[in-house]
Design a protein around this motif. Sequence first.
Motif, short mmCIF file in Angstrom:
data_model
loop_
_atom_site.label_atom_id
_atom_site.label_comp_id
_atom_site.label_asym_id
_atom_site.label_seq_id
_atom_site.Cartn_x
_atom_site.Cartn_y
_atom_site.Cartn_z
N MET A 1 -11.86 2.93 2.07
CA MET A 1 -10.39 2.52 1.50
C MET A 1 -10.28 1.26 0.80
O MET A 1 -9.72 1.11 -0.07
CB MET A 1 -9.50 2.37 2.80
N ALA A 2 -11.38 0.25 1.37
CA ALA A 2 -11.40 -0.86 0.41
C ALA A 2 -11.86 -0.67 -1.21
O ALA A 2 -11.59 -1.28 -1.97
CB ALA A 2 -12.37 -2.06 1.11
N ASP A 3 -12.89 0.20 -1.18
CA ASP A 3 -13.38 0.89 -2.44
C ASP A 3 -12.19 1.46 -3.22
O ASP A 3 -12.09 0.99 -4.69
CB ASP A 3 -14.60 1.82 -2.32
N ARG A 4 -11.32 2.18 -2.72
CA ARG A 4 -10.15 2.67 -3.30
C ARG A 4 -9.30 1.92 -3.99
O ARG A 4 -8.90 1.87 -5.17
CB ARG A 4 -9.68 3.99 -2.73
N LEU A 5 -9.09 0.65 -2.83
CA LEU A 5 -8.17 -0.38 -3.56
C LEU A 5 -8.76 -1.12 -4.57
O LEU A 5 -8.14 -1.72 -5.45
CB LEU A 5 -7.72 -1.19 -2.26
N ALA A 6 -9.95 -1.58 -4.49
CA ALA A 6 -10.51 -2.03 -5.62
C ALA A 6 -10.50 -1.52 -6.80
O ALA A 6 -10.38 -2.09 -7.89
CB ALA A 6 -12.11 -2.39 -5.25
N GLY A 7 -10.63 -0.20 -6.85
CA GLY A 7 -10.59 0.72 -7.94
C GLY A 7 -9.19 0.32 -8.81
O GLY A 7 -8.97 0.82 -9.85
N LEU A 8 -8.14 0.11 -8.09
CA LEU A 8 -6.76 -0.49 -8.78
C LEU A 8 -6.96 -1.60 -9.60
O LEU A 8 -5.93 -2.05 -10.02
CB LEU A 8 -5.82 -0.51 -7.35
N GLY A 9 -7.95 -2.53 -9.40
CA GLY A 9 -8.08 -3.68 -9.98
C GLY A 9 -8.14 -5.00 -8.93
O GLY A 9 -7.47 -5.96 -9.56
N TYR A 10 -8.54 -4.94 -7.88
CA TYR A 10 -8.66 -6.03 -7.19
C TYR A 10 -9.84 -6.22 -6.28
O TYR A 10 -10.64 -5.38 -5.99
CB TYR A 10 -7.55 -5.65 -5.86
N ALA A 11 -10.04 -7.54 -5.85
CA ALA A 11 -11.20 -7.92 -5.21
C ALA A 11 -10.80 -7.80 -3.80
O ALA A 11 -9.98 -8.60 -3.07
CB ALA A 11 -11.78 -9.38 -5.43
N VAL A 12 -11.08 -6.89 -2.93
CA VAL A 12 -10.75 -6.70 -1.68
C VAL A 12 -11.79 -7.18 -0.42
O VAL A 12 -13.00 -6.70 -0.65
CB VAL A 12 -10.49 -5.08 -1.28
N LEU A 13 -11.21 -8.02 0.45
CA LEU A 13 -12.22 -8.47 1.47
C LEU A 13 -11.68 -7.63 2.71
O LEU A 13 -10.57 -7.55 3.01
CB LEU A 13 -11.84 -10.07 1.67
N LEU A 14 -12.94 -7.10 3.53
CA LEU A 14 -12.61 -6.41 4.34
C LEU A 14 -13.32 -6.97 5.55
O LEU A 14 -14.82 -7.06 5.66
CB LEU A 14 -13.46 -5.10 4.24
N PRO A 15 -12.74 -7.86 6.37
CA PRO A 15 -13.70 -8.87 7.50
C PRO A 15 -13.81 -7.95 8.80
O PRO A 15 -12.89 -7.45 9.10
CB PRO A 15 -12.49 -10.13 7.70
N ASP A 16 -14.83 -8.47 9.69
CA ASP A 16 -14.95 -8.03 10.73
C ASP A 16 -14.04 -8.85 11.75
O ASP A 16 -14.64 -10.09 12.07
CB ASP A 16 -16.41 -8.24 11.35
N VAL A 17 -12.81 -8.66 12.11
CA VAL A 17 -12.02 -9.50 12.77
C VAL A 17 -12.72 -9.67 14.23
O VAL A 17 -11.90 -10.49 14.90
CB VAL A 17 -10.66 -8.78 12.84
N TYR A 18 -13.19 -8.89 14.73
CA TYR A 18 -13.75 -9.10 15.91
C TYR A 18 -15.14 -10.03 16.12
O TYR A 18 -16.16 -9.74 16.96
CB TYR A 18 -14.30 -7.80 16.70
N TYR A 19 -15.50 -10.81 15.07
CA TYR A 19 -16.83 -11.36 14.76
C TYR A 19 -17.13 -12.32 16.07
O TYR A 19 -18.30 -12.58 16.09
CB TYR A 19 -16.86 -11.88 13.60
N ARG A 20 -16.24 -12.49 16.75
CA ARG A 20 -16.41 -13.47 17.88
C ARG A 20 -17.43 -12.87 19.08
O ARG A 20 -17.83 -13.62 19.99
CB ARG A 20 -15.28 -14.28 18.43
N THR A 21 -17.36 -11.54 19.24
CA THR A 21 -17.80 -10.77 20.12
C THR A 21 -18.84 -9.71 19.66
O THR A 21 -18.40 -9.17 18.76
CB THR A 21 -16.81 -10.24 20.97
N GLU A 22 -19.85 -9.65 20.16
CA GLU A 22 -20.71 -8.52 19.99
C GLU A 22 -20.40 -7.21 20.48
O GLU A 22 -19.74 -6.98 21.45
CB GLU A 22 -22.20 -8.79 20.52
#
Length: 247
Positions: free
Chosen positions: A47-68
């Motif tokens: 989905m982020a790839d597709r949004l980037a294709g519209l002309g944007y730099a898309v950041l997809l973060p691991d929002v659960y990074y505090r926990t393995e």
Amino acid sequence: MPRADVTIDTEDGVCAATLHTPPGGGGVPAVILFPDAAGVRETFAVMADRLAGLGYAVLLPDVYYRTEWDPFDVATVFRDPAERRRLDALYTGLTTEMIVRDTGAFLDFLTDRPEVSGAATGTTGYCMGGRMSLLAAAHHPARIAAAASFHGGNLADDTPDSPHRLTDRIRAVVHVAAAENDRSFPPEQFERLENALVESGVRHRIETCPAEHGFAVPDNPTYDETAAQRHWRALAELYATTLAPGG
């Protein structure tokens, strides 16, 4: 679309993420994509790839990074009691304060990237991420110019930090697309949020799609192709009128 594995220093540690950009290089406006409760996985990277294709730099973060944590099987997680408990523990542990701090770090990261141009940033989110998208816009009003929520849950609940209580802070243009018969965002919450957006003078569109919760995310059992395409058209229009690709 080009993808880069990146890390972002936050107040609570190091957040892994991917940055998705259009081909050809050059600076473009940035968008933060907040995933649903099952977290970052390949379907969101696509989905982020597709949004980037519209002309944007898309950041997809691991929002659960505090926990393995191990990835979920979205097809079965809600039917498996043990997996559902594991999922619930992850998303209920992600507080508004954490979301706000992390978003500030994400915005700072994007500001320093050569792939990004302009100060205006967009957000979009799905399920849990829809709430995160609106919270980000409320707490970082000078930096977020467009905020979208698709089948977002608990957008106007009884908690003190519910997004509908913060609409007077929002300066972004907002798009909210609810699902039908969604227990996480029932009609009374829809009305409460709509009234708050109107009273606060927020430029917005709020609608209900004739589809179930999860309609925009391809690996969700309730994915709906027609509603998903409608969601892509809405995002394209929202960002084209607020972020000015290539500007």
